[in-house]
Design a protein around this motif. Structure first.
Motif, PDB file in Angstrom:
ATOM      1  N   UNK A 178       5.935  -2.510  -8.273  1.00  0.00           N
ATOM      2  CA  UNK A 178       4.846  -3.456  -8.799  1.00  0.00           C
ATOM      3  C   UNK A 178       3.690  -3.678  -7.646  1.00  0.00           C
ATOM      4  N   UNK A 179       4.109  -3.457  -6.448  1.00  0.00           N
ATOM      5  CA  UNK A 179       3.239  -3.765  -5.307  1.00  0.00           C
ATOM      6  C   UNK A 179       2.865  -2.257  -5.078  1.00  0.00           C
ATOM      7  N   UNK A 180       3.595  -1.206  -5.078  1.00  0.00           N
ATOM      8  CA  UNK A 180       2.919   0.021  -4.809  1.00  0.00           C
ATOM      9  C   UNK A 180       1.775   0.477  -5.866  1.00  0.00           C
ATOM     10  N   UNK A 181       2.165   0.107  -7.055  1.00  0.00           N
ATOM     11  CA  UNK A 181       1.344   0.361  -8.049  1.00  0.00           C
ATOM     12  C   UNK A 181       0.065  -0.681  -8.227  1.00  0.00           C
ATOM     13  N   UNK A 182       0.031  -1.592  -7.550  1.00  0.00           N
ATOM     14  CA  UNK A 182      -1.196  -2.591  -7.286  1.00  0.00           C
ATOM     15  C   UNK A 182      -2.370  -1.827  -6.687  1.00  0.00           C
ATOM     16  N   UNK A 183      -3.795  -1.688  -7.306  1.00  0.00           N
ATOM     17  CA  UNK A 183      -4.643  -1.284  -6.324  1.00  0.00           C
ATOM     18  C   UNK A 183      -5.296  -2.165  -5.411  1.00  0.00           C
TER      19      UNK A 183
ATOM     20  N   UNK B 268       2.451 -12.416  -4.107  1.00  0.00           N
ATOM     21  CA  UNK B 268       3.027 -13.469  -4.871  1.00  0.00           C
ATOM     22  C   UNK B 268       2.448 -13.762  -6.142  1.00  0.00           C
ATOM     23  N   UNK B 269       1.192 -13.222  -6.349  1.00  0.00           N
ATOM     24  CA  UNK B 269       0.434 -13.287  -7.713  1.00  0.00           C
ATOM     25  C   UNK B 269       1.327 -12.330  -8.640  1.00  0.00           C
ATOM     26  N   UNK B 270       1.603 -11.039  -7.914  1.00  0.00           N
ATOM     27  CA  UNK B 270       2.181 -10.030  -8.919  1.00  0.00           C
ATOM     28  C   UNK B 270       3.490 -10.776  -9.373  1.00  0.00           C
ATOM     29  N   UNK B 271       4.256 -11.427  -8.573  1.00  0.00           N
ATOM     30  CA  UNK B 271       5.622 -11.953  -8.932  1.00  0.00           C
ATOM     31  C   UNK B 271       5.308 -13.083  -9.966  1.00  0.00           C
ATOM     32  N   UNK B 272       4.469 -13.775  -9.848  1.00  0.00           N
ATOM     33  CA  UNK B 272       4.076 -14.808 -10.979  1.00  0.00           C
ATOM     34  C   UNK B 272       3.638 -14.297 -12.113  1.00  0.00           C
TER      35      UNK B 272
ATOM     36  N   UNK C 222      15.976  -9.468   1.588  1.00  0.00           N
ATOM     37  CA  UNK C 222      15.240  -9.909   2.902  1.00  0.00           C
ATOM     38  C   UNK C 222      14.280  -8.565   3.082  1.00  0.00           C
ATOM     39  N   UNK C 223      14.192  -7.719   1.931  1.00  0.00           N
ATOM     40  CA  UNK C 223      13.224  -6.775   2.113  1.00  0.00           C
ATOM     41  C   UNK C 223      11.795  -7.125   1.455  1.00  0.00           C
ATOM     42  N   UNK C 224      10.720  -6.474   2.172  1.00  0.00           N
ATOM     43  CA  UNK C 224       9.399  -7.067   1.603  1.00  0.00           C
ATOM     44  C   UNK C 224       9.033  -6.397   0.352  1.00  0.00           C
ATOM     45  N   UNK C 225       8.500  -7.479  -0.404  1.00  0.00           N
ATOM     46  CA  UNK C 225       8.049  -6.997  -1.689  1.00  0.00           C
ATOM     47  C   UNK C 225       7.097  -5.897  -1.546  1.00  0.00           C
ATOM     48  N   UNK C 226       6.558  -5.532  -0.607  1.00  0.00           N
ATOM     49  CA  UNK C 226       5.485  -4.665  -0.715  1.00  0.00           C
ATOM     50  C   UNK C 226       6.219  -3.035  -1.009  1.00  0.00           C
ATOM     51  N   UNK C 227       7.394  -2.826  -0.884  1.00  0.00           N
ATOM     52  CA  UNK C 227       7.936  -1.698  -1.338  1.00  0.00           C
ATOM     53  C   UNK C 227       8.461  -1.718  -2.799  1.00  0.00           C
TER      54      UNK C 227
END
Length: 744
Positions: free
Chosen positions: A310-315, A364-368, A302-307
C-alpha cells in the motif's frame, strides 16, 4: 307216480324253462320271419299304406299353392375411405359372427313391423288371421260366448289393445312366411319370402332388403346426429371448464407473487442478482482484509510499513521519498563540503525530519483507510446476506405456492387437451355426416315366381307312398311287438325255454261237436297224428324213468285241456296202451260231463274216501278201451284231497293197473289243488290256446310249476286254424308237401 323221488333228482331232470322270461321276443329280426309277419299283417299293412297315401294325396290336391322367392345381399368388405377421419358408427367387419348377427337383425320383429306397414299387410287375409274366415272351433267359441252374455262395446283403450294384438299377429305371420340365412360360408345373406300371391312374395322379399339397407343408413345417421348433439353440449361444458381453470391459474399466480419473466419468477431473478453481488462484496472484503492483515503483520514483526504494497503504491509517499532522497543527497554533499556542523546541514536535518513525519502520517492514514475499507466491505456483505435471506424466504414460500400453481396448471392443461380433442372430433363428425354408406349391398333382387313351391305334387305323392310304406312296416312291427298271444312253437321254445309238444288243429262243424267220433273215424288225420306225437313226447321225455302219471293243465280256463286230455287218452288206448283218464277238476267237471253219456253214480271222490272200489268207480269206453275215473255231479269236498296220503295210495294202486294215467286238472293260475297235483305226477303238459293264451299268463304258470318242482314235459298249442296258420306265415313253407299223408 314218483312222488317219493328225491327232490334233487327231480330238479336235475327239469328243463330250464325259466330262462329268458324277461327277454323281448324279436319275431321279425330274421328276414324270413319278417316276411311271414308281413304276410300275417298284410291287411293292416295295406290299410296303413293306402290310408297314408290317400291322405297325402288329398292334402296335396286340396292345399292352397304357395309361391316362394328370394333376394340376396352381400356384406361389402371393401373400404371406401373418402377422407381420412373416423366415423361415429364404423363399418361392419365381414366376419362369420357378424354375418350371423345381421341375419338375426333381418329376422327382427321391428324390421318386420315396418315391412307390414309399408306393404299394408294388415289388409291381406293371408297375413291377418282376423280377416280369415272363422273355423268351426272359433264359431263354436263365439256361440258359447253369445250364450253366456253379450260382450260390452269396446272402449278406445280396448281398441288400441286390439290394434296392437292385430299388428303382433300380422308380424308373427310375416315372420313365419319369411326368413333369412347365410349363403354357405360366404358373406352373402339370402332373404326369402312365401305367399299365395307370387307378386306379393317378390314384393315382400325386396321390401325386406330395402328396409334392411335403409335401417343400416338410418343407424349411422342417427348415431352421427346424436354424437354431434352430445359433442356440442359437451364442448360448451368443456369450454367453461377450460376458462375457469386458466383464470384460477392466473389469479393464484398474482395472489401468491409468482409473477414471472420468461421461465423464472421475479423473486428468483432478484435472488440470483443478490447472490452475484454478495460474491463480489465478499471478494472485496477478502482483498481489503488481506491488505490490512499484511500491514499489521509487518508492524508486528517490526518492519516499517513503508515496504508494504500500500505504501509503495501511494503517490504521496513516493513523492515524499523522492524529496527525502534529494535532502539526503544534499546533506551528504554539504557534509562532504562543510562538515556536520554547518547551519545548512541542520536545516536539511529538520527538513528530513519533517518529511519522515509526513511519511509516517501518510502511512497511518493508509492503515486507517484500509481498516475503513474492511469495515465498509463487511457491512456491505452483511447487508447483502440479510437481503438474500429475506429473498430466500420469499422464494421458499413461492416454491411452496408453486406446488398448488402447478396443480392448477395441470388441471387447466388437461381440460384444454380434452376440449381440443372434442373440438377436433366435433369437426370430423360434421364433415363425415353426409358420407355414410350401408355395410351391405344388393346382390340380386327377388323375381316373381312362376311355379308354386308348395305343394310339389309329384314329390308329395312319392313321399306319401314312402311314408305309407314306412308306417305300414311300423304298424306291422308294432302289432307284432304288442301281440302278447302265443302263436308258434318257436316262441314257446325261445321265450320260455320249454319243449314244444306240437300244434293241435281246430275242429269245426260236426267235428267240433264230437271230437271222439272224429278221432275214431279218422285215425290217420292230422288231428289224430298230433295226439300220437304228444303221446310219444310224453312217453320218451325221460328214458331213465317210467312215465305213467301225466297232469294236463292250462294257465287259464277255456284253453281246451279237457278235449286234449280225452283225445290223448283215446289215441293212447287205441294204440294198445292201458290208459286211464282222471277228472281232477272238482269245480267244473268238464271231462265227466263231456265223455260220459249218463252221470256217474260213483267216481273219483267216492273211491278216494273208501265208499267204493276202484272197479266200481271206473267207467270203460267199450269202443276204444279207454278207462275213465269220473266225478259224480253232486259230490263236492272242501278237503285238500290231492295233498293227502290217501290220494298218494290211490295213485299207487292205479299205477300198478295202468300204463298211462292222464289227469285233467283245473286252470293252474286259479286253483291251488292243481299246483299240488303237478308236484306229484311224472310229467306235466301245459295247454295253450292259439292266439288266445297270454304270454304273461303262460309265464306265470310255468313259474308256478317251477316253484312246485313240477316236471314239465312241454307246452302244446290247441285249436290251431291250420289254413290261417300256414296262410299267414306262422308255419314253414313245406307243410303242403307232407299234408298229403293225412286223410283230412
Amino acid at each position: 307216480m314218483n312222488s317219493q323221488a328225491p327232490i334233487d333228482q327231480r330238479n336235475a331232470k327239469m328243463v330250464p324253462y325259466t330262462q329268458g322270461y324277461g327277454q323281448v321276443d324279436d319275431r321279425i329280426s330274421d328276414p324270413k320271419q319278417a316276411l311271414r309277419a308281413l304276410r300275417r299283417r298284410l291287411m293292416l299293412f295295406l290299410f296303413v299304406v293306402l290310408t297314408t297315401f290317400i291322405s297325402v294325396a288329398v292334402f296335396t290336391f286340396q292345399a292352397t299353392p304357395v309361391y316362394s322367392t328370394s333376394a340376396s345381399v352381400i356384406m361389402d368388405s371393401r373400404d371406401k375411405t373418402v377422407i381420412d377421419i373416423g366415423s361415429v358408427l364404423s363399418g361392419l367387419p365381414p366376419e362369420s359372427s357378424v354375418v350371423d348377427t345381421e341375419v338375426q337383425i333381418i329376422r327382427s320383429r321391428s324390421l318386420a313391423e315396418k315391412v307390414v306397414r309399408q306393404l299394408n299387410l294388415r289388409e291381406v287375409p293371408e297375413f291377418n288371421p282376423l280377416l280369415q274366415e272363422a273355423s268351426f272351433t272359433d264359431k263354436a267359441k263365439a256361440w258359447l260366448k253369445g250364450l253366456v252374455g253379450s260382450s260390452p262395446a269396446p272402449s278406445s283403450a280396448a281398441q288400441d289393445d286390439q290394434d296392437v294384438v292385430e299388428m303382433e299377429l300380422v308380424v308373427s305371420s310375416l315372420l313365419n312366411k319369411t326368413g333369412a340365412r347365410r349363403i354357405a360360408t360366404t358373406y352373402g345373406i339370402e332373404i326369402y319370402a312365401s305367399s299365395q300371391n307370387p307378386e306379393l312374395a317378390a314384393q315382400i322379399a325386396n321390401k325386406i332388403v330395402d328396409q334392411y339397407l335403409v335401417e343400416q343408413l338410418d343407424a349411422k345417421f342417427d348415431a352421427t346426429r346424436r354424437a354431434n348433439a352430445w359433442l356440442e353440449e359437451r364442448l360448451s361444458e368443456l369450454r367453461a371448464e377450460v376458462n375457469a381453470a386458466e383464470n384460477a391459474v392466473e389469479e393464484y399466480r398474482a395472489s401468491s407473487g409468482l409473477m414471472s419473466a420468461g421461465t423464472t419468477t421475479l423473486n428468483q431473478q432478484q435472488m440470483g442478482d443478490l447472490n452475484g453481488q454478495l460474491i463480489l462484496r465478499r471478494a472485496e472484503l477478502a482483498d481489503a482484509e488481506a491488505r490490512l492483515s499484511t500491514v499489521r503483520d509487518l508492524a508486528a514483526r517490526g518492519v516499517s510499513a513503508e515496504v508494504s504494497g500500500e505504501a509503495l503504491n501511494s503517490p504521496v509517499i513516493s513523492e515524499l521519498r523522492r524529496q527525502q532522497a534529494e535532502i539526503l543527497r544534499e546533506r551528504a554533499d554539504l557534509q562532504n563540503r562543510y562538515g556536520p556542523l554547518h547551519p545548512d546541514i541542520q536545516r536539511i536535518n529538520n527538513e528530513e525530519a519533517n518529511i519522515q513525519s509526513q511519511i509516517s502520517t501518510e502511512l497511518q492514514r493508509i492503515v486507517t483507510s484500509l481498516e475503513s475499507d474492511v469495515s465498509i466491505a463487511r457491512q456491505r456483505v452483511a447487508s447483502l446476506q440479510s437481503n438474500l435471506g429475506q429473498i430466500r424466504n420469499t422464494v421458499n414460500q413461492n416454491n411452496q405456492a408453486s406446488v398448488r400453481l402447478r396443480e392448477l396448471e395441470r388441471s387447466a392443461e388437461a381440460s384444454r387437451s380434452i376440449y381440443e380433442a372434442f373440438l377436433a372430433r366435433f369437426k370430423q363428425t360434421n364433415e363425415s355426416e353426409g358420407l355414410a354408406e350401408a355395410d351391405a349391398r344388393l346382390l340380386s333382387a327377388a323375381p316373381v315366381p312362376r311355379a308354386p313351391s308348395f305343394p310339389k305334387t309329384g314329390l308329395n305323392l312319392m313321399i306319401g307312398l314312402a311314408l305309407g310304406l314306412m308306417l305300414g312296416v311300423g304298424a306291422v312291427v308294432a302289432a307284432e311287438a304288442l301281440n302278447s298271444q302265443i302263436s308258434t312253437g318257436e316262441e314257446i321254445e325261445e321265450s320260455f325255454h320249454v319243449p314244444f309238444l306240437g300244434n293241435f288243429p281246430r275242429l269245426v262243424g260236426n267235428e267240433k261237436k264230437d271230437p271222439r267220433r272224429y278221432l275214431i273215424n279218422n285215425p290217420t288225420s292230422a288231428y289224430a297224428e298230433s295226439f300220437r306225437n304228444l303221446r310219444a313226447s310224453i312217453m320218451f321225455a325221460d328214458l331213465d324213468n317210467d312215465m305213467k302219471t301225466v297232469a294236463i293243465t292250462s294257465s287259464q280256463p277255456d284253453e281246451g285241456k279237457t278235449t286234449l286230455t280225452h283225445g290223448l287218452g283215446i289215441m293212447s288206448a287205441m294204440s294198445g296202451t292201458k290208459t286211464l283218464i282222471v277228472d281232477g277238476d272238482f269245480r267244473r267237471k268238464r271231462l265227466s260231463e263231456t265223455v260220459l253219456k249218463e252221470p256217474a253214480e260213483k267216481g273219483f271222490l267216492e273211491c278216494l274216501f273208501g265208499e267204493c272200489t276202484i272197479e266200481e268207480a271206473i267207467t270203460t269206453d267199450e269202443e276204444t278201451g279207454l278207462d275213465i275215473l269220473p266225478l259224480t255231479p253232486d259230490r263236492h269236498t272242501p278237503r285238500d284231497v290231492f295233498g293227502s296220503r290217501t290220494f298218494d295210495n290211490l295213485m299207487e294202486q292205479l299205477e300198478e293197473r295202468y300204463d298211462l294215467i292222464l289227469i285233467d286238472t283245473g286252470p293252474l293260475l286259479l286253483l291251488a289243488e292243481t299246483r299240488i297235483i303237478t308236484s306229484k305226477v311224472d310229467q306235466v303238459v301245459v295247454v295253450s290256446r292259439w292266439l288266445k293264451t297270454n304270454r304273461a299268463a303262460l309265464k306265470q304258470a310255468l313259474s308256478l310249476l317251477r316253484d312246485f318242482r313240477a316236471q314239465v314235459a312241454g307246452v302244446a298249442i290247441n285249436r290251431v286254424d291250420t289254413n290261417r296258420y300256414h296262410r299267414q306265415g306262422y308255419g314253414h313253407s313245406g307243410y303242403k308237401s307232407y299234408a298229403k299223408y293225412y286223410t283230412n
